[in-house]
Scaffold this active site. Structure first.
Site, mmCIF file in Angstrom:
data_model
loop_
_atom_site.group_PDB
_atom_site.id
_atom_site.type_symbol
_atom_site.label_atom_id
_atom_site.label_comp_id
_atom_site.label_asym_id
_atom_site.label_seq_id
_atom_site.Cartn_x
_atom_site.Cartn_y
_atom_site.Cartn_z
ATOM 1 C CG HIS A 50 7.250 7.959 5.437
ATOM 2 N ND1 HIS A 50 7.088 7.441 4.177
ATOM 3 C CD2 HIS A 50 6.075 7.764 6.079
ATOM 4 C CE1 HIS A 50 5.859 6.960 4.050
ATOM 5 N NE2 HIS A 50 5.215 7.141 5.190
ATOM 6 C CG ASN A 54 6.680 3.529 4.359
ATOM 7 O OD1 ASN A 54 6.261 3.727 3.230
ATOM 8 N ND2 ASN A 54 5.940 3.687 5.423
ATOM 9 C CB CYS A 62 1.798 10.472 1.477
ATOM 10 S SG CYS A 62 0.180 11.194 1.188
ATOM 11 C CG HIS A 69 3.471 4.875 9.256
ATOM 12 N ND1 HIS A 69 2.875 3.836 8.577
ATOM 13 C CD2 HIS A 69 3.781 5.785 8.300
ATOM 14 C CE1 HIS A 69 2.814 4.111 7.284
ATOM 15 N NE2 HIS A 69 3.369 5.293 7.090
ATOM 16 N NE ARG A 117 -1.178 2.472 2.937
ATOM 17 C CZ ARG A 117 -0.651 3.577 3.445
ATOM 18 N NH1 ARG A 117 -0.573 4.681 2.717
ATOM 19 N NH2 ARG A 117 -0.164 3.596 4.674
ATOM 20 C CG ASP A 118 3.056 4.469 3.016
ATOM 21 O OD1 ASP A 118 3.174 5.287 2.085
ATOM 22 O OD2 ASP A 118 3.185 4.784 4.206
HETATM 23 P P1 HMG Z 1 -13.180 14.135 -3.182
HETATM 24 O O1 HMG Z 1 -12.878 14.442 -4.600
HETATM 25 O O2 HMG Z 1 -13.252 15.268 -2.235
HETATM 26 O O3 HMG Z 1 -14.441 13.178 -2.958
HETATM 27 O O4 HMG Z 1 -12.071 13.112 -2.675
HETATM 28 P P2 HMG Z 1 -15.883 13.087 -3.485
HETATM 29 O O5 HMG Z 1 -16.649 12.359 -2.428
HETATM 30 O O6 HMG Z 1 -16.367 14.427 -3.950
HETATM 31 O O7 HMG Z 1 -15.745 12.106 -4.739
HETATM 32 C C1 HMG Z 1 -15.168 12.499 -5.949
HETATM 33 C C2 HMG Z 1 -15.122 11.325 -6.910
HETATM 34 O O8 HMG Z 1 -14.351 10.247 -6.335
HETATM 35 C C3 HMG Z 1 -16.489 10.736 -7.192
HETATM 36 O O9 HMG Z 1 -16.425 10.196 -8.497
HETATM 37 C C4 HMG Z 1 -16.586 9.587 -6.210
HETATM 38 O O10 HMG Z 1 -17.459 8.584 -6.654
HETATM 39 C C5 HMG Z 1 -15.172 9.082 -6.197
HETATM 40 P P3 HMG Z 1 -16.968 11.014 -9.770
HETATM 41 O O11 HMG Z 1 -18.401 11.298 -9.443
HETATM 42 O O12 HMG Z 1 -16.132 12.271 -9.856
HETATM 43 O O13 HMG Z 1 -16.743 10.074 -10.907
HETATM 44 N N1 HMG Z 1 -14.809 8.416 -4.931
HETATM 45 C C6 HMG Z 1 -14.338 7.157 -4.858
HETATM 46 N N2 HMG Z 1 -14.090 6.236 -5.804
HETATM 47 C C7 HMG Z 1 -13.635 5.037 -5.386
HETATM 48 N N3 HMG Z 1 -13.390 4.744 -4.088
HETATM 49 C C8 HMG Z 1 -13.631 5.640 -3.112
HETATM 50 C C9 HMG Z 1 -14.131 6.910 -3.500
HETATM 51 N N4 HMG Z 1 -14.476 8.005 -2.804
HETATM 52 C C10 HMG Z 1 -14.896 8.912 -3.706
HETATM 53 N N5 HMG Z 1 -13.401 5.335 -1.852
HETATM 54 C C11 HMG Z 1 -11.291 11.304 -1.284
HETATM 55 C C12 HMG Z 1 -12.082 12.604 -1.358
HETATM 56 C C13 HMG Z 1 -11.077 10.955 0.172
HETATM 57 C C14 HMG Z 1 -12.091 10.206 -1.973
HETATM 58 C C15 HMG Z 1 -9.932 11.518 -2.022
HETATM 59 O O14 HMG Z 1 -9.351 12.685 -1.539
HETATM 60 C C16 HMG Z 1 -8.976 10.381 -1.845
HETATM 61 O O15 HMG Z 1 -9.249 9.272 -2.309
HETATM 62 N N6 HMG Z 1 -7.828 10.633 -1.190
HETATM 63 C C17 HMG Z 1 -6.869 9.576 -0.895
HETATM 64 C C18 HMG Z 1 -5.494 10.126 -0.771
HETATM 65 C C19 HMG Z 1 -4.558 9.013 -0.396
HETATM 66 O O16 HMG Z 1 -4.827 7.841 -0.626
HETATM 67 N N7 HMG Z 1 -3.415 9.382 0.186
HETATM 68 C C20 HMG Z 1 -2.414 8.419 0.587
HETATM 69 C C21 HMG Z 1 -2.818 7.609 1.771
HETATM 70 S S1 HMG Z 1 -2.530 8.428 3.325
HETATM 71 C C22 HMG Z 1 -0.845 8.170 3.625
HETATM 72 O O17 HMG Z 1 -0.119 7.711 2.789
HETATM 73 C C23 HMG Z 1 -0.304 8.450 5.005
HETATM 74 C C24 HMG Z 1 -0.043 7.166 5.813
HETATM 75 O O18 HMG Z 1 0.884 6.321 5.159
HETATM 76 C C25 HMG Z 1 0.511 7.513 7.203
HETATM 77 C C26 HMG Z 1 1.675 8.496 7.140
HETATM 78 O O19 HMG Z 1 2.705 8.198 6.508
HETATM 79 O O20 HMG Z 1 1.533 9.547 7.764
HETATM 80 C C27 HMG Z 1 -1.351 6.381 6.020
HETATM 81 MG MG MG Z 2 3.030 6.503 5.247
#
Ligand code: HMG
Ligand code: MG
Length: 293
Positions: A201, A241, A232, A199, A7-8
């Site tokens: 990085h 990481n 991210c 966690h 994933r990450d």
């Molecule tokens: P948005 O654009 O504000 O959401 O995104 P929305 O609800 O308005 O939806 C927009 C479109 O996305 C729509 O489709 C939804 O259907 C679709 P459209 O009508 O435009 O065709 N949609 C989805 N499709 C599939 N699966 C879903 C989903 N949700 C909405 N679940 C949202 C908001 C949260 C969805 C978006 O911002 C997003 O997906 N962000 C994810 C970012 C991400 O994954 N970042 C990396 C992970 S976090 C990380 O790495 C940190 C961590 O490792 C810890 C650390 O290191 O600190 C965990």
């Molecule tokens: Mg991370």
């Protein structure tokens, strides 16, 4: 240990990694002895195209008995997709920094929690374990300093909402050991220590030192990614990481048993680096190649 490379590790890879490689990675990690392998994300495919194949990955996976395969879920839509694909464990995520959270999930911290609050409720009623991530616990690429009180408040809130485990993320790897220790200690005053994961990085080369500082405070769950993959896409300056090989080497050197076969893990790291077409980010991985050259 919680292995987060599928994933990450892969979410920020520029070229699309084929499903069969992702599945093979997860299966190899199971063979290495990991009991928890964070396998993919059911986030918006527009936001993270690399993990748009989450359904295929989960469906093609040969699950090993005793291994957990949690997946990231941002909202109810993600939860429905994850469950339909057979996920039995999920992780929700928010941050201690408003500025980062806005960029990562297009929502304030409160809004993001409101989105996944019903997810947590439903998961618990369906017997699905929930982990909660708090990002930017030691600094934010947009906000800079992150007050400790914000980290504690968000971690405590996620725990109260029902997250059985809280993972504290130094998203951009800016932390240093004394700050990491103080952060972990402060959170552990509000959330039971055995529910806390760390966690890190390794952007600034501080991850192992930070882990050691937190271990000395009593931390028992460490996230890592084989070959030091990761980062991210919505955190400017974020890089890999901490490498799982390096963490396992350190823990075994300290007499701490992990259940991980280090030799198999190093081989998996080299295999993954080869698949991605670049050198491993693991120091232990590199040293092993030099030894055998
Ligand atoms: P948005 O654009 O504000 O959401 O995104 P929305 O609800 O308005 O939806 C927009 C479109 O996305 C729509 O489709 C939804 O259907 C679709 P459209 O009508 O435009 O065709 N949609 C989805 N499709 C599939 N699966 C879903 C989903 N949700 C909405 N679940 C949202 C908001 C949260 C969805 C978006 O911002 C997003 O997906 N962000 C994810 C970012 C991400 O994954 N970042 C990396 C992970 S976090 C990380 O790495 C940190 C961590 O490792 C810890 C650390 O290191 O600190 C965990
Ligand atoms: Mg991370």
């Amino acid at each position: 240990m919680v292995e987060v490379s599928p994933r990450d590790g892969l979410q920020n890879e520029p070229t699309l990694v084929p499903v069969n490689v992702k599945v093979e990675l997860i299966e190899k990690l199971g063979d290495c002895g990991f009991e928890t392998i964070e396998s993919t994300s059911f986030v918006s495919p527009k936001w993270v195209p690399q993990l748009a194949d989450a359904e295929s990955v989960m469906r093609n996976l040969r699950r090993r008995p005793g291994v957990r395969y949690p997946v990231l879920v941002p909202n109810e839509q993600g939860y429905a997709r994850a469950r339909a694909a057979g996920a039995m464990e999920i992780a929700v995520f928010t941050a201690a920094s408003e500025a980062f959270n806005q960029r990562n999930v297009n929502a304030s911290v409160d809004e993001s929690i409101a989105r996944f609050e019903p997810v947590i409720e439903r998961a618990i009623s369906e017997g699905v374990a929930v982990r909660g991530y708090v990002s930017t616990v030691l600094g934010c690429p947009y906000q800079g300093e992150v007050p400790l009180a914000d980290v504690v408040r968000v971690a405590e809130r996620l725990h109260r909402l029902g997250c059985a485990e809280i993972s504290l993320g130094d998203t951009i790897g800016v932390g240093t050991p004394l700050k990491a220790r103080a952060m972990f200690r402060a959170v552990a005053e509000a959330v039971p220590m055995d529910a806390l994961a760390i966690h890190f990085h390794d952007t600034y080369g501080q991850a192992l030192a930070n882990i050691l500082a937190c271990l000395e405070e009593g931390a028992g769950i460490v996230d890592a990614a084989v070959a030091g993959t990761g980062g991210c896409p919505y955190a400017r300056g974020s890089s890999g990481n901490v490498a799982s090989e390096d963490v396992v080497y350190m823990l075994h050197g300290m007499g701490i048993e992990t259940g991980i076969d280090l030799e198999a893990l190093v081989a998996t790291g080299h295999w993954l680096a080869q698949q991605l077409g670049r050198a491993t980010g693991s120091r232990v991985g590199r040293a092993t190649v030099q030894e055998t050259a």
